[in-house]
Scaffold this motif. Structure first.
Motif, PDB file in Angstrom:
ATOM      1  N   UNK A  24      52.380  35.636 -33.882  1.00 36.21           N
ATOM      2  CA  UNK A  24      52.084  36.606 -34.927  1.00 36.21           C
ATOM      3  C   UNK A  24      53.014  37.790 -34.950  1.00 36.21           C
ATOM      4  N   UNK A  25      54.136  37.705 -34.222  1.00 40.25           N
ATOM      5  CA  UNK A  25      55.061  38.838 -34.163  1.00 40.25           C
ATOM      6  C   UNK A  25      55.628  39.187 -35.532  1.00 40.25           C
ATOM      7  N   UNK A  26      55.732  38.191 -36.395  1.00 39.34           N
ATOM      8  CA  UNK A  26      56.268  38.421 -37.743  1.00 39.34           C
ATOM      9  C   UNK A  26      55.178  38.350 -38.809  1.00 39.34           C
ATOM     10  N   UNK A  27      53.924  38.499 -38.405  1.00 39.39           N
ATOM     11  CA  UNK A  27      52.818  38.345 -39.342  1.00 39.39           C
ATOM     12  C   UNK A  27      52.420  36.894 -39.450  1.00 39.39           C
ATOM     13  N   UNK A  28      51.751  36.538 -40.519  1.00 37.77           N
ATOM     14  CA  UNK A  28      51.284  35.163 -40.698  1.00 37.77           C
ATOM     15  C   UNK A  28      49.777  35.119 -40.819  1.00 37.77           C
ATOM     16  N   UNK A  29      49.276  33.952 -41.147  1.00 32.18           N
ATOM     17  CA  UNK A  29      47.840  33.771 -41.324  1.00 32.18           C
ATOM     18  C   UNK A  29      47.160  33.619 -39.966  1.00 32.18           C
ATOM     19  N   UNK A  30      46.108  34.395 -39.748  1.00 32.13           N
ATOM     20  CA  UNK A  30      45.397  34.336 -38.474  1.00 32.13           C
ATOM     21  C   UNK A  30      44.695  32.995 -38.323  1.00 32.13           C
ATOM     22  N   UNK A  31      44.753  32.445 -37.100  1.00 32.04           N
ATOM     23  CA  UNK A  31      44.109  31.163 -36.819  1.00 32.04           C
ATOM     24  C   UNK A  31      43.720  31.113 -35.356  1.00 32.04           C
ATOM     25  N   UNK A  32      42.732  30.292 -35.044  1.00 25.55           N
ATOM     26  CA  UNK A  32      42.265  30.140 -33.675  1.00 25.55           C
ATOM     27  C   UNK A  32      42.354  28.674 -33.270  1.00 25.55           C
ATOM     28  N   UNK A  33      42.678  28.440 -32.014  1.00 22.90           N
ATOM     29  CA  UNK A  33      42.738  27.071 -31.509  1.00 22.90           C
ATOM     30  C   UNK A  33      43.936  26.303 -32.054  1.00 22.90           C
ATOM     31  N   UNK A  34      44.217  25.164 -31.418  1.00 24.66           N
ATOM     32  CA  UNK A  34      45.394  24.397 -31.812  1.00 24.66           C
ATOM     33  C   UNK A  34      45.240  23.745 -33.178  1.00 24.66           C
ATOM     34  N   UNK A  35      44.096  23.112 -33.425  1.00 24.51           N
ATOM     35  CA  UNK A  35      43.947  22.335 -34.645  1.00 24.51           C
ATOM     36  C   UNK A  35      44.125  23.197 -35.888  1.00 24.51           C
ATOM     37  N   UNK A  36      43.436  24.331 -35.944  1.00 26.72           N
ATOM     38  CA  UNK A  36      43.512  25.187 -37.126  1.00 26.72           C
ATOM     39  C   UNK A  36      44.933  25.695 -37.346  1.00 26.72           C
ATOM     40  N   UNK A  37      45.568  26.144 -36.270  1.00 29.36           N
ATOM     41  CA  UNK A  37      46.926  26.667 -36.399  1.00 29.36           C
ATOM     42  C   UNK A  37      47.911  25.555 -36.753  1.00 29.36           C
ATOM     43  N   UNK A  38      47.745  24.378 -36.150  1.00 32.45           N
ATOM     44  CA  UNK A  38      48.653  23.261 -36.428  1.00 32.45           C
ATOM     45  C   UNK A  38      48.563  22.835 -37.888  1.00 32.45           C
TER      46      UNK A  38
END
Length: 429
Positions: A360-374
């Motif tokens: 998240x150093x450059x921003x982005x959509x917040x997500x938790x866990x591997x599946x959601x972020x992937x």
């Protein structure tokens, strides 16, 4: 399955053992060594993660939760389909401690030779300083879940950590001592980079608040191999402190505690830190008579893990009794996998180039866990992984930009319970 190394040490492997291991890049310490893609698509080799965590030595109490955190993350990644069509592979090795440096040296070389792209560890800052040049110099990313020495900030473009430097814990500990009414502080500190780094921060906070460090200044450290604390404790008590902080590991701390008790010190005015905060109990070699530590306090980096996360860790290791740095180990593993996915390859340079971005150093959509972020990465989105440990995105020094420090208090059974957390910002340099 269990794979045994040439040295005969048992190495646990989670996931399918694949024939094609990731080739270890001979990359340099230049930033941006890998190429970032926005699609997350790629046909990289299977991701191979190694761990360099304390199975033996003076921080062995941290090994089980740290290893469980890594294994929990890998299990979740593989349940989600793994990476690049294969399960993520993990090889566990022992870091031991600074007094047994050949163990960490051999383990690091084993992981490099095995083709690990990422090494999770070490727990000890001194152990990391022993091996970090070898690991990062081979183009392998090193992510420590527990290093706190301030001299590791910005050490290498390939070195990251999910625990904050001592500037945060030291600030919280120093202010805790002052807020409890102490003004003359004694510090029993061992001569180790972890101890002296933390001591310097605590001492600065105390003196800035108008207090005095009456014992434990430079030159008053004790040898990490010390076994007789009669004179050391006697000198500290003779300096008339109204609080004493013990900055050491768990092999020295029981000896220090017993000597403090023998010389009549009020243990409720004693403070512990992450290196020696443990549930001592009332039995065994590390136990004390009931009530010995009642009222004593300690600090530990990281947000207090939720009951749900503790339950997930217990599914991996039902014998866990403590969770120190388990969340940070989990976060390090998830971040490494997301960086590989974002970059489309599992080599160290690609992971290094994408770690800050997925944190998240450059921003982005917040997500938790591997599946959601992937899923977001696969859809071409930038992500900001929300760490279980509560740390913020990586800063320019590859430290977490913010972190929580938990404050804990001992009861009559010599075990500690969570009191509250304090959040602090981490300076970029």
């Amino acid at each position: 399955m269990i794979r045994r190394t040439h040295a005969g040490r048992a190495v646990a492997v989670t996931g399918a053992l694949v024939l094609a291991l990731t080739a270890c890049s001979g990359g340099t310490d230049e930033a941006g060594g890998g190429e970032t893609t926005d699609s997350g698509s790629g046909s990289g080799e299977p991701l191979h993660i190694g761990t360099l965590l304390p199975v033996t030595g003076s921080l062995a109490q941290l090994g089980p939760p740290e290893i469980a955190g890594v294994d929990l993350a890998i299990a979740e990644i593989n349940e989600a389909g793994g990476l690049f069509g294969a399960d993520v592979e993990v090889t566990h090795t022992d870091s031991s401690d600074a007094n047994n440096a050949p163990v960490s040296t051999a383990s690091a070389q084993e992981l490099i030779s095995a083709g690990a792209s990422v090494v999770i560890g070490a727990a000890s800052s001194s152990v990391t300083l022993n091996v970090v040049d070898d690991i990062t110099g081979a183009g392998v990313v090193q992510i420590s879940p527990a290093n706190t020495a301030t001299n590791l900030s910005g050490y290498s473009d390939f070195y990251f950590r999910t625990a904050p430097p001592d500037s945060v814990q030291g600030d919280v500990l120093g202010n805790l001592i002052i807020s409890d009414g102490a003004s003359n502080v004694g510090i029993l500190v061992f001569n180790d980079s972890y101890g002296t780094s933390l001591r310097d921060v605590v001492a600065g906070v105390v003196t800035d608040a108008g207090g005095t460090v009456v014992y434990g200044a430079e030159g008053q450290e004790f040898d990490p191999a010390e076994q007789n604390f009669s004179t050391i404790v006697g000198d500290a008590i003779a300096s008339s402190p109204d609080a004493i902080a013990i900055l050491a590991f768990t092999d020295q701390t029981p000896l220090v505690v017993r000597e403090l008790v023998a010389q009549g010190w009020d243990m409720s005015k004693t403070y512990f830190v992450d290196g020696n905060l443990q549930n001592f109990g009332t039995e065994g070699e590390t136990g004390f008579p009931a009530g010995t530590l009642e009222g004593a306090q300690g600090t530990l980096p990281g947000a207090f893990p939720s009951e749900e996360f503790q339950a997930r860790m217990l599914e991996v290791d039902p014998e866990l009794s403590e969770y120190s740095y388990g969340p940070e180990s989990y976060d390090a593993t998830i971040l490494a996998a997301l960086a590989a996915l974002k970059g489309g390859a599992s080599d160290g340079e690609t992971i290094q180039a994408n770690l800050a971005a997925v944190s998240g150093a450059d921003g982005g959509e917040e997500c938790t866990g591997f599946q959601e972020c992937a899923d977001l990465i696969e859809a071409g989105e930038d992500v900001a992984y929300q760490a279980v440990s509560g740390v913020g995105p990586f800063n320019e020094a590859n430290d977490p930009s913010s972190a929580f420090i938990g404050i804990y208090k001992f009861g009559g059974d010599n075990t500690y319970t969570f009191s509250r957390s304090e959040e602090g910002e981490v300076p970029a340099s």
